[in-house]
Design a protein around this motif. Structure first.
Motif, PDB file in Angstrom:
ATOM      1  N   TYR A 147       0.841  -1.196   0.000  1.00  0.00           N
ATOM      2  CA  TYR A 147       0.000   0.000   0.000  1.00  0.00           C
ATOM      3  C   TYR A 147       0.881   1.253   0.000  1.00  0.00           C
ATOM      4  N   TYR A 148       0.455   2.237  -0.787  1.00  0.00           N
ATOM      5  CA  TYR A 148       1.173   3.502  -0.922  1.00  0.00           C
ATOM      6  C   TYR A 148       0.204   4.655  -0.675  1.00  0.00           C
ATOM      7  N   ALA A 149       0.737   5.743  -0.102  1.00  0.00           N
ATOM      8  CA  ALA A 149      -0.091   6.906   0.188  1.00  0.00           C
ATOM      9  C   ALA A 149       0.593   8.167  -0.302  1.00  0.00           C
ATOM     10  N   VAL A 150      -0.206   9.076  -0.873  1.00  0.00           N
ATOM     11  CA  VAL A 150       0.297  10.400  -1.237  1.00  0.00           C
ATOM     12  C   VAL A 150       0.154  11.281   0.002  1.00  0.00           C
ATOM     13  N   GLY A 151       1.151  11.278   0.852  1.00  0.00           N
ATOM     14  CA  GLY A 151       1.130  12.151   2.011  1.00  0.00           C
ATOM     15  C   GLY A 151       0.947  11.434   3.330  1.00  0.00           C
ATOM     16  N   ALA A 152       1.432  12.084   4.372  1.00  0.00           N
ATOM     17  CA  ALA A 152       1.422  11.501   5.709  1.00  0.00           C
ATOM     18  C   ALA A 152       0.014  11.346   6.266  1.00  0.00           C
ATOM     19  N   ALA A 153      -0.882  12.291   5.969  1.00  0.00           N
ATOM     20  CA  ALA A 153      -2.245  12.191   6.501  1.00  0.00           C
ATOM     21  C   ALA A 153      -2.974  10.988   5.915  1.00  0.00           C
ATOM     22  N   THR A 154      -2.749  10.715   4.643  1.00  0.00           N
ATOM     23  CA  THR A 154      -3.362   9.547   4.010  1.00  0.00           C
ATOM     24  C   THR A 154      -2.779   8.265   4.584  1.00  0.00           C
ATOM     25  N   ALA A 155      -1.469   8.237   4.792  1.00  0.00           N
ATOM     26  CA  ALA A 155      -0.834   7.063   5.397  1.00  0.00           C
ATOM     27  C   ALA A 155      -1.376   6.824   6.806  1.00  0.00           C
ATOM     28  N   LEU A 182       5.293   5.714   1.827  1.00  0.00           N
ATOM     29  CA  LEU A 182       5.019   7.107   1.490  1.00  0.00           C
ATOM     30  C   LEU A 182       6.330   7.828   1.273  1.00  0.00           C
ATOM     31  N   PRO A 183       6.284   9.032   0.701  1.00  0.00           N
ATOM     32  CA  PRO A 183       7.528   9.755   0.435  1.00  0.00           C
ATOM     33  C   PRO A 183       8.317  10.006   1.712  1.00  0.00           C
ATOM     34  N   SER A 184       9.619  10.210   1.560  1.00  0.00           N
ATOM     35  CA  SER A 184      10.478  10.540   2.677  1.00  0.00           C
ATOM     36  C   SER A 184       9.945  11.753   3.420  1.00  0.00           C
ATOM     37  N   SER A 185      10.184  11.797   4.727  1.00  0.00           N
ATOM     38  CA  SER A 185       9.714  12.919   5.544  1.00  0.00           C
ATOM     39  C   SER A 185      10.341  14.236   5.123  1.00  0.00           C
ATOM     40  N   SER A 244       2.304  13.742  -5.418  1.00  0.00           N
ATOM     41  CA  SER A 244       2.438  12.566  -6.279  1.00  0.00           C
ATOM     42  C   SER A 244       3.848  12.468  -6.839  1.00  0.00           C
ATOM     43  N   GLU A 245       4.448  13.626  -7.164  1.00  0.00           N
ATOM     44  CA  GLU A 245       5.813  13.625  -7.687  1.00  0.00           C
ATOM     45  C   GLU A 245       6.778  12.971  -6.703  1.00  0.00           C
ATOM     46  N   ALA A 246       6.648  13.315  -5.421  1.00  0.00           N
ATOM     47  CA  ALA A 246       7.540  12.743  -4.408  1.00  0.00           C
ATOM     48  C   ALA A 246       7.300  11.242  -4.263  1.00  0.00           C
ATOM     49  N   LEU A 247       6.044  10.821  -4.292  1.00  0.00           N
ATOM     50  CA  LEU A 247       5.740   9.396  -4.172  1.00  0.00           C
ATOM     51  C   LEU A 247       6.357   8.611  -5.327  1.00  0.00           C
ATOM     52  N   LEU A 248       6.290   9.166  -6.513  1.00  0.00           N
ATOM     53  CA  LEU A 248       6.792   8.468  -7.697  1.00  0.00           C
ATOM     54  C   LEU A 248       8.306   8.305  -7.693  1.00  0.00           C
TER      55      LEU A 248
END
Length: 258
Positions: A86-94, A107-110, A116-120
């Motif tokens: 599972y992947y999330a765009v952002g900490a709140a979604t995670a 999720l992307p690095s803190s 979406s760019e960071a997730l990719l």
């Protein structure tokens, strides 16, 4: 009386943001110009939920999408299917996925923005040729995830679970926007920023605008906003920290974590 900070995040998440700002001593008013409306479940979407175990990865774009996914899994899967990343765009979604489903989420690095760019940029989303990936989203929105993952060879299915309903601001809020009669405006969505720009006269365009990504800052510039300030993310703490830096630059020490 101190001018308020204006926010436009809908629902319970909007109230959490409002409380975070109030806790730092600023009055808050909510614009209430967007509602998130769940979509009626189609036969195709039902089939997607029933066959979710056929996907190697599930990418969730927002906390409301996480809620819709959790409700669907609760209906059709007494136990969560195994083997899905599972992947999330952002900490709140995670955080929403972890709370609702108890799952580990990529999720992307803190140190990166909630985009979406960071997730990719995650390594595990680069080598995806032949993999089936489910995107749990709202209706419409940016095609970046679909297009990029498809270009990397993934087989993409998009599950639109809700729509965004945009409303005009109430008359009092329209007057505030026209006069720039507020301390700051906080916006975390390009769709909302473009919508609100319709009511922003020059005074508002010169007022402090806080956005959650460099992409939104670029958009704000094209819309005529003079001084957009980029927060480190879209969480209440990150947005409140940016507000503190802008309004009290000498002693802004608000925690920027989630």
């Amino acid at each position: 009386m101190t001018s308020p900070v204006l926010i436009c995040r809908p629902g319970e998440r909007g109230e959490v943001l409002a409380e975070a700002i109030r806790s730092q001593g600023w009055p808050v008013e909510r614009l209430d110009v967007m509602q998130l409306v769940p979509l009626k479940e189609s036969a195709a979407l039902r089939d997607t939920w029933l066959n979710i175990d056929q996907f190697q990865k599930v990418v969730v774009v927002s906390p409301f999408a996480a809620q819709c996914l959790a409700e669907a899994l609760d209906r059709y899967w007494p136990q969560l299917p195994l083997g899905i990343a599972y992947y999330a765009v952002g900490a709140a979604t995670a955080a929403a996925l972890h709370q609702l489903l108890g799952i580990r989420v990529h999720l992307p690095s803190s140190t990166r923005e909630d985009t979406s760019e960071a997730l990719l940029e995650l390594a595990s989303l680069h080598e995806v040729a032949g993999q089936r990936i489910l995107l749990v989203t709202g209706e419409g929105g940016r095609p970046l995830l679909d297009d990029t993952l498809s270009s990397r060879g993934a087989r993409i299915t998009r599950a639109a679970t809700y729509r965004r309903q945009l409303d005009a601001p109430a008359s009092g809020m329209r007057e505030r926007l026209a006069r720039g009669d507020y301390r700051a405006l906080i916006v975390t969505s390009g769709e909302l920023l473009e919508h609100l720009a319709n009511w922003c006269d020059q005074a508002a365009l010169n007022q402090l605008l806080i956005v959650s990504s460099r992409r939104l800052a670029t958009l704000a510039g094209t819309l005529g906003f003079r001084t957009p300030m980029v927060a480190s993310g879209a969480t209440p703490a990150a947005l409140t920290a940016a507000l503190a830096r802008a309004c009290n630059p000498k002693d802004a020490d608000v925690d920027q974590g989630t």
